[in-house]
Design a protein around this motif. Structure first.
Motif: not given
Length: 305
Positions: A55-60
């Motif tokens: 949700r913070l825009g990081v690819a996981t």
């Protein structure tokens, strides 16, 4: 596993299905309490931290195992819907997935958790996707699957990948894992179990001696204590909020902490941001319902500057 985009954070650990209910007050033994509000939602320390990052825009990407039951299908589908790459989430044929019953007290936001690990096997060291870990920037683990966690942390150390450990409870394999961790972010329960003392700050120095760059002990509404290997030591008070549900606060704190590391922020800023993420999560029932976007977290913190 070939992610469709470069994966910044790989998480290895627990994923669960949470059955949550709000009660006016906890009943005495052999008494009943009506559920005011109910919710079924995915949970688990590493899984929820990855949702926070997404949700913070990081690819996981997530590495773990569920059963091939309905719970496992829902755990997977919710993570995929959040944008978490789940091609490393294996399914055990004929096995059950981890799930939990969580009773949340209205007014305080405090909760009691009853959980079962399910019958799905733990990941083995041989099942750890080394290539995926080598290509990421941060590996996040909770240590429940000790053998796989240690192997993954060793791969990360060799590749120069930063490792973050969510220590909720001191369990078998936790101590063996510590020398391979760069950032220890543990609960006050873990700290007390480790140091055999009610003063959680006493655990900071002994934990740091395992070789971490920093150790943080989170104490919920009591804030957090941090010790850095440079000698810097600081306390961060919790943001004052009217908590509806504290489920998942620690998980979300870890997600915010990792986000700060990815930005290269000083550790005081990292912990402040993580604290804000955790505080905002308490606004609604469920460990993931109110996880904030980056703009929400920034606006929230600006109100305290």
């Amino acid at each position: 596993i070939e992610p469709s985009q470069p994966c910044e954070v790989v998480g290895l650990g627990q994923c669960s299905l949470d059955f949550l209910g709000t009660v006016e007050a906890y009943p005495a033994v052999n008494h009943k309490a009506q559920l005011i509000e109910t919710l079924i939602q995915g949970g688990g320390p590493v899984a929820t931290a990855l949702v926070t990052l997404a949700r913070l825009g990081v690819a996981t990407a997530f590495l773990g195992r569920v059963g091939d039951d309905d719970h496992g299908s829902r755990i997977r589908s919710e993570l995929v819907a959040e944008g978490v790459d789940c091609r490393g989430l294996l399914a055990d044929s004929g096995a059950t997935s981890q799930y939990a019953f969580i009773a949340v007290e209205q007014g305080s936001g405090h909760r009691n958790v009853f959980w079962t690990r399910g019958t799905a096997r733990q990941l083995s060291a041989e099942e750890v996707d080394a290539s995926l870990i080598r290509r990421c920037r941060v590996l996040h683990i909770d240590g429940l699957q000790a053998e796989a966690s240690i192997k993954a942390a060793m791969i990360a150390r060799e590749a120069g990948v930063t490792t973050v450990f969510d220590g909720g409870t001191l369990r078998e394999g936790s101590i063996e894992l510590l020398p391979w961790i760069d950032h220890l972010v543990v609960s006050e329960l873990f700290a007390r179990q480790f140091i055999q003392s009610p003063a959680v700050e006493d655990a900071l120095c002994p934990l740091l001696q395992y070789g971490a760059k920093a150790v943080t002990v989170t104490c919920g509404a009591g804030g957090s204590h941090t010790l850095v290997n440079t000698g810097e030591r600081f306390y961060r008070s919790a943001f004052a909020v009217e908590a509806v549900d504290t489920t998942g606060c620690g998980d979300v704190f870890h997600g915010g902490y990792i986000y700060g590391l990815l930005q290269g922020w000083p550790l005081r800023q990292v912990v402040r941001f993580a604290s804000a993420c955790a505080a905002l999560k308490t606004r609604e029932l469920g460990g993931r319902t109110a996880i904030a976007s980056l703009s929400e977290v920034e606006s929230f913190m600006a109100g305290y500057d």
